[in-house]
Design an enzyme around this catalytic site. Structure first.
Site, short mmCIF file in Angstrom:
data_model
loop_
_atom_site.label_atom_id
_atom_site.label_comp_id
_atom_site.label_asym_id
_atom_site.label_seq_id
_atom_site.Cartn_x
_atom_site.Cartn_y
_atom_site.Cartn_z
N VAL A 4 120.72 9.51 10.67
CA VAL A 4 120.95 8.36 9.78
C VAL A 4 122.45 8.18 9.68
O VAL A 4 123.18 9.07 9.22
CB VAL A 4 120.32 8.57 8.39
CG1 VAL A 4 120.73 7.46 7.44
CG2 VAL A 4 118.79 8.64 8.49
N ASP A 5 122.89 7.02 10.17
CA ASP A 5 124.33 6.71 10.23
C ASP A 5 124.62 5.71 9.09
O ASP A 5 124.84 6.10 7.96
CB ASP A 5 124.60 6.17 11.63
CG ASP A 5 126.04 5.91 11.94
OD1 ASP A 5 126.90 6.61 11.40
OD2 ASP A 5 126.34 5.00 12.74
N LYS B 219 115.13 6.60 21.27
CA LYS B 219 114.72 7.76 22.03
C LYS B 219 115.17 9.06 21.37
O LYS B 219 114.64 10.13 21.64
CB LYS B 219 115.38 7.69 23.43
CG LYS B 219 115.00 6.52 24.27
CD LYS B 219 115.81 6.59 25.60
CE LYS B 219 115.63 5.34 26.40
NZ LYS B 219 116.53 5.34 27.59
N LYS C 236 125.05 11.13 8.39
CA LYS C 236 126.51 11.04 8.22
C LYS C 236 126.78 10.37 6.88
O LYS C 236 126.85 9.13 6.82
CB LYS C 236 127.12 10.18 9.33
CG LYS C 236 127.02 10.76 10.73
CD LYS C 236 127.68 9.80 11.72
CE LYS C 236 127.50 10.23 13.14
NZ LYS C 236 127.95 9.21 14.11
N GLY D 248 122.37 3.69 7.95
CA GLY D 248 121.11 3.60 7.19
C GLY D 248 120.31 2.35 7.50
O GLY D 248 119.17 2.22 7.05
N GLU E 193 113.51 10.54 12.32
CA GLU E 193 114.76 10.01 12.89
C GLU E 193 115.63 11.14 13.41
O GLU E 193 115.58 12.25 12.89
CB GLU E 193 115.54 9.27 11.79
CG GLU E 193 115.43 7.75 11.85
CD GLU E 193 116.28 7.12 12.95
OE1 GLU E 193 116.54 7.76 13.99
OE2 GLU E 193 116.67 5.96 12.76
#
Ligand code: 5GP
Length: 176
Positions: A101-102, A41, A130, A104, A98
């Site tokens: 992106v943490d 979401k 990040k 990935g 997105e």
């Protein structure tokens, strides 16, 4: 839970979203239609502002994924599709939109899934990234902001469904 503290203000977000839209307009100048696929979401606010700032013809789709629930698979980065796009993307120019992106893993999974459907091109845009948390190397074609390893909420992002509609991107200390 502590009160959220502003990390990126609504003014800085708006400025950056407009800059990104200007770049996308230039990069896709002359194409018949761009397909923006928002990852639910968290990306819904970013996608709506980005789409309104674009002048090139575009269509909006949504896709939803979730991490497998158990601890072990969260760490393995297993991602599961829970809602697919409505229309075929074969032969279309696609941008996956997105929120963040943490590690990935999400974007990596989505790129594999969507690239197999033979779009004319596929790129990624993320509002936040990040870099300290990266586990897989993923291509980010358009980037809003790199941020430190903190939990952020607001502008579409939540913490257990809270704070999603804050107008600024804020940092909170999650309770464990
Ligand atoms: P990745 O697969 O890159 O590790 O994770 C991407 C997803 O993790 C994002 O789409 C988002 O749902 C969630 N996520 C990662 N970091 C944050 C954060 O700081 N705040 C929120 N609200 N979601 C995050």
């Amino acid at each position: 839970m502590e009160t959220p503290e502003v990390l990126i203000s609504r003014e800085r977000i708006a400025e950056r979203v407009n800059e990104l839209a200007t770049r996308i307009d230039a990069d896709y100048d002359g194409i018949a239609e761009l397909v923006l696929i928002g990852v639910l979401k968290g990306s819904f606010m970013f996608l709506s502002d980005l789409a309104r700032a674009l002048t090139i013809p575009h269509r909006i789709e949504f896709i939803a994924v979730s991490s497998y629930g158990d601890e072990e698979s969260i760490h393995s980065g297993a991602v599961r599709l829970i809602m697919d796009v409505r229309h075929a993307i074969e032969g279309k120019h696609v941008i996956v939109v997105e929120d963040i992106v943490d590690t990935g893993h999400t974007i990596s999974y989505l790129l594999r899934l969507l690239a197999a459907r033979q779009p004319a091109s596929i790129k990624t845009i993320t509002l936040l990234r990040k870099p300290d948390r990266a586990e897989v190397d993923v291509p980010v074609d358009y980037l809003g902001f790199d941020i430190p390893d903190v939990w952020v909420v607001g502008y579409g992002l939540d913490y257990a469904e809270r704070h999603r509609t804050l107008p600024d991107i804020c940092e909170i200390e999650p309770v464990s």
